[in-house]
Design a protein around this motif. Structure first.
Motif, PDB file in Angstrom:
ATOM      1  N   ARG A   1      -6.393   0.338   1.422  1.00 59.81           N
ATOM      2  CA  ARG A   1      -6.582   1.549   2.227  1.00 59.81           C
ATOM      3  C   ARG A   1      -5.355   2.448   2.138  1.00 59.81           C
ATOM      4  N   GLU A   2      -4.188   1.850   2.249  1.00 55.14           N
ATOM      5  CA  GLU A   2      -2.958   2.642   2.190  1.00 55.14           C
ATOM      6  C   GLU A   2      -2.774   3.261   0.810  1.00 55.14           C
ATOM      7  N   ALA A   3      -3.034   2.495  -0.230  1.00 60.34           N
ATOM      8  CA  ALA A   3      -2.823   2.971  -1.589  1.00 60.34           C
ATOM      9  C   ALA A   3      -3.693   4.179  -1.916  1.00 60.34           C
ATOM     10  N   LEU A   4      -4.932   4.158  -1.448  1.00 61.96           N
ATOM     11  CA  LEU A   4      -5.910   5.189  -1.822  1.00 61.96           C
ATOM     12  C   LEU A   4      -6.094   6.247  -0.746  1.00 61.96           C
ATOM     13  N   LYS A   5      -5.242   6.246   0.250  1.00 62.20           N
ATOM     14  CA  LYS A   5      -5.425   7.130   1.406  1.00 62.20           C
ATOM     15  C   LYS A   5      -5.544   8.582   1.004  1.00 62.20           C
TER      16      LYS A   5
ATOM     17  N   GLY B   1       0.806  -1.218   0.000  1.00 62.19           N
ATOM     18  CA  GLY B   1       0.000   0.000   0.000  1.00 62.19           C
ATOM     19  C   GLY B   1       0.835   1.263   0.000  1.00 62.19           C
ATOM     20  N   TRP B   2       1.929   1.231   0.750  1.00 65.43           N
ATOM     21  CA  TRP B   2       2.775   2.425   0.869  1.00 65.43           C
ATOM     22  C   TRP B   2       3.412   2.790  -0.461  1.00 65.43           C
ATOM     23  N   CYS B   3       3.986   1.823  -1.170  1.00 67.99           N
ATOM     24  CA  CYS B   3       4.640   2.172  -2.434  1.00 67.99           C
ATOM     25  C   CYS B   3       3.619   2.653  -3.465  1.00 67.99           C
ATOM     26  N   LEU B   4       2.412   2.106  -3.418  1.00 67.98           N
ATOM     27  CA  LEU B   4       1.359   2.600  -4.308  1.00 67.98           C
ATOM     28  C   LEU B   4       0.925   4.008  -3.916  1.00 67.98           C
ATOM     29  N   ARG B   5       0.765   4.255  -2.623  1.00 68.44           N
ATOM     30  CA  ARG B   5       0.378   5.593  -2.154  1.00 68.44           C
ATOM     31  C   ARG B   5       1.411   6.633  -2.557  1.00 68.44           C
ATOM     32  N   GLU B   6       2.684   6.259  -2.447  1.00 73.61           N
ATOM     33  CA  GLU B   6       3.739   7.210  -2.813  1.00 73.61           C
ATOM     34  C   GLU B   6       3.720   7.492  -4.308  1.00 73.61           C
ATOM     35  N   TYR B   7       3.524   6.458  -5.129  1.00 72.57           N
ATOM     36  CA  TYR B   7       3.477   6.688  -6.568  1.00 72.57           C
ATOM     37  C   TYR B   7       2.227   7.469  -6.964  1.00 72.57           C
ATOM     38  N   ALA B   8       1.174   7.357  -6.174  1.00 69.59           N
ATOM     39  CA  ALA B   8      -0.044   8.104  -6.460  1.00 69.59           C
ATOM     40  C   ALA B   8       0.181   9.615  -6.410  1.00 69.59           C
ATOM     41  N   LYS B   9       1.231  10.065  -5.730  1.00 72.43           N
ATOM     42  CA  LYS B   9       1.564  11.488  -5.734  1.00 72.43           C
ATOM     43  C   LYS B   9       2.034  11.924  -7.117  1.00 72.43           C
ATOM     44  N   THR B  10       2.523  10.986  -7.908  1.00 79.43           N
ATOM     45  CA  THR B  10       2.994  11.267  -9.266  1.00 79.43           C
ATOM     46  C   THR B  10       1.917  10.983 -10.301  1.00 79.43           C
ATOM     47  N   ASP B  11       1.228   9.837 -10.147  1.00 73.61           N
ATOM     48  CA  ASP B  11       0.216   9.449 -11.137  1.00 73.61           C
ATOM     49  C   ASP B  11      -0.973   8.820 -10.408  1.00 73.61           C
ATOM     50  N   PRO B  12      -1.842   9.642  -9.832  1.00 70.56           N
ATOM     51  CA  PRO B  12      -2.970   9.092  -9.064  1.00 70.56           C
ATOM     52  C   PRO B  12      -3.924   8.256  -9.911  1.00 70.56           C
ATOM     53  N   ASP B  13      -4.108   8.631 -11.162  1.00 69.59           N
ATOM     54  CA  ASP B  13      -5.036   7.869 -12.007  1.00 69.59           C
ATOM     55  C   ASP B  13      -4.531   6.445 -12.229  1.00 69.59           C
ATOM     56  N   ALA B  14      -3.214   6.292 -12.426  1.00 67.01           N
ATOM     57  CA  ALA B  14      -2.663   4.958 -12.637  1.00 67.01           C
ATOM     58  C   ALA B  14      -2.838   4.084 -11.405  1.00 67.01           C
ATOM     59  N   VAL B  15      -2.660   4.659 -10.232  1.00 69.72           N
ATOM     60  CA  VAL B  15      -2.823   3.888  -9.000  1.00 69.72           C
ATOM     61  C   VAL B  15      -4.286   3.532  -8.780  1.00 69.72           C
ATOM     62  N   ARG B  16      -5.167   4.480  -8.983  1.00 70.49           N
ATOM     63  CA  ARG B  16      -6.597   4.177  -8.836  1.00 70.49           C
ATOM     64  C   ARG B  16      -7.015   3.064  -9.789  1.00 70.49           C
ATOM     65  N   ALA B  17      -6.557   3.131 -11.031  1.00 66.81           N
ATOM     66  CA  ALA B  17      -6.920   2.109 -12.009  1.00 66.81           C
ATOM     67  C   ALA B  17      -6.346   0.753 -11.621  1.00 66.81           C
ATOM     68  N   PHE B  18      -5.105   0.735 -11.149  1.00 71.49           N
ATOM     69  CA  PHE B  18      -4.479  -0.521 -10.736  1.00 71.49           C
ATOM     70  C   PHE B  18      -5.246  -1.147  -9.580  1.00 71.49           C
ATOM     71  N   VAL B  19      -5.590  -0.355  -8.594  1.00 71.99           N
ATOM     72  CA  VAL B  19      -6.325  -0.884  -7.431  1.00 71.99           C
ATOM     73  C   VAL B  19      -7.705  -1.376  -7.864  1.00 71.99           C
ATOM     74  N   ALA B  20      -8.371  -0.631  -8.728  1.00 75.10           N
ATOM     75  CA  ALA B  20      -9.688  -1.054  -9.192  1.00 75.10           C
ATOM     76  C   ALA B  20      -9.619  -2.375  -9.950  1.00 75.10           C
ATOM     77  N   ASP B  21      -8.597  -2.536 -10.761  1.00 75.21           N
ATOM     78  CA  ASP B  21      -8.460  -3.752 -11.565  1.00 75.21           C
ATOM     79  C   ASP B  21      -8.093  -4.970 -10.727  1.00 75.21           C
ATOM     80  N   HIS B  22      -7.441  -4.748  -9.562  1.00 76.20           N
ATOM     81  CA  HIS B  22      -6.902  -5.867  -8.798  1.00 76.20           C
ATOM     82  C   HIS B  22      -7.377  -5.873  -7.342  1.00 76.20           C
ATOM     83  N   ALA B  23      -8.500  -5.233  -7.091  1.00 72.57           N
ATOM     84  CA  ALA B  23      -9.002  -5.146  -5.726  1.00 72.57           C
ATOM     85  C   ALA B  23      -9.270  -6.524  -5.125  1.00 72.57           C
ATOM     86  N   ASP B  24      -9.564  -7.491  -5.980  1.00 77.50           N
ATOM     87  CA  ASP B  24      -9.845  -8.838  -5.477  1.00 77.50           C
ATOM     88  C   ASP B  24      -8.577  -9.552  -5.010  1.00 77.50           C
ATOM     89  N   ARG B  25      -7.410  -9.071  -5.437  1.00 76.98           N
ATOM     90  CA  ARG B  25      -6.147  -9.705  -5.049  1.00 76.98           C
ATOM     91  C   ARG B  25      -5.426  -8.945  -3.942  1.00 76.98           C
TER      92      ARG B  25
END
Length: 250
Positions: free
Chosen positions: A242-246, A211-235
């Protein structure tokens, strides 16, 4: 926070598998000053509290961060910039000392001088990550030292591909976190692949790191992180999501 107890011990810092300590007159001087200076700031009551907070990973002298950094400036005053062998000698010799503040000194020293180190320094960094291991040293080594080495030599990405598969949770966590400071230079394919590789890991510190590395990258490309989490929320573990989308929302 639910997490397992620390791994590693001060004794393992001198195990047969430890990298050899290079000869270094600079390290001789640094260590001589350090072991004279740091005990002047010791506080036994604080030491017990700090050791308890860090789950007993190591004993402490009881020096608060601000004071420790002031003492470190005195230790390093007038000394030249180190080379790679000096960095290795300082770090490995500090890791042999039992009190945690000496390990913090080594981490700060490497953060400051990581550009003096080549890709050949990676085995030393791995030893530090896997010895007397806890988040307080591992995370800084991951983001500033290992990350700095990979940024300088992209060929080390292949080593990170092996580290993400490692059974040692601190090695895998380091692979996840090494790009924390990369921003636009982040290798997103690897970032997302590493997150998926460890998405089912049972350990708190791995799930948190995903979650932390995704949250940090979301500062650069939030849309990419949101899309990644949406596509793989089941995994992804709920903690990782929670951490990724904080800071960016669903």
């Amino acid at each position: 926070m639910c997490a397992t107890v620390p791994s590693g011990s001060a004794e393992s810092a001198t195990s047969p598998g430890a990298p050899p300590v290079p000869a270094s007159e600079l390290a001789d001087e640094v260590l001589a000053r350090l072991v004279l200076t740091y005990p002047k700031g010791a506080d036994a009551e604080r030491a017990g509290e700090m050791a308890a907070y860090m789950k007993g990973v190591a004993p402490f002298l009881g020096i608060m961060s601000t004071e420790r950094r002031a003492l470190s400036r005195g230790v390093l005053a007038g000394l030249p910039r180190p080379g790679e062998a000096d960095c290795a000698a300082v770090a490995l010799r500090c890791w042999r000392l039992p009190e945690r503040e000496y390990h913090y000194f080594a981490v700060d020293y490497l953060r400051r001088y990581v550009r003096a180190c080549s890709s050949a320094f990676l085995p030393v960094a791995r030893h530090l990550v896997t010895t007397v291991s806890w988040w307080d040293t591992v995370d800084l080594l991951a983001g500033h030292v290992v990350g700095g080495l990979v940024a300088a030599d992209p060929g080390l990405r292949r080593d990170m591909d092996r580290w993400i598969e490692d059974d040692d949770r601190w090695v895998a966590r380091t692979a996840l976190l090494h790009q924390l400071r990369f921003k636009d230079a982040t290798d997103t394919e690897r970032l997302f692949a590493y997150c998926l590789r460890q998405s089912g890991h049972p350990d708190f510190f791995i799930r948190k790191a995903v979650g932390w590395c995704l949250r940090e990258y979301a500062k650069t490309d939030p849309d990419a992180v949101r899309a990644f989490v949406a596509d793989h929320a089941d995994r992804l573990a709920p903690l990782s999501v929670r951490e990724a989308l904080k800071n960016v929302g669903a």
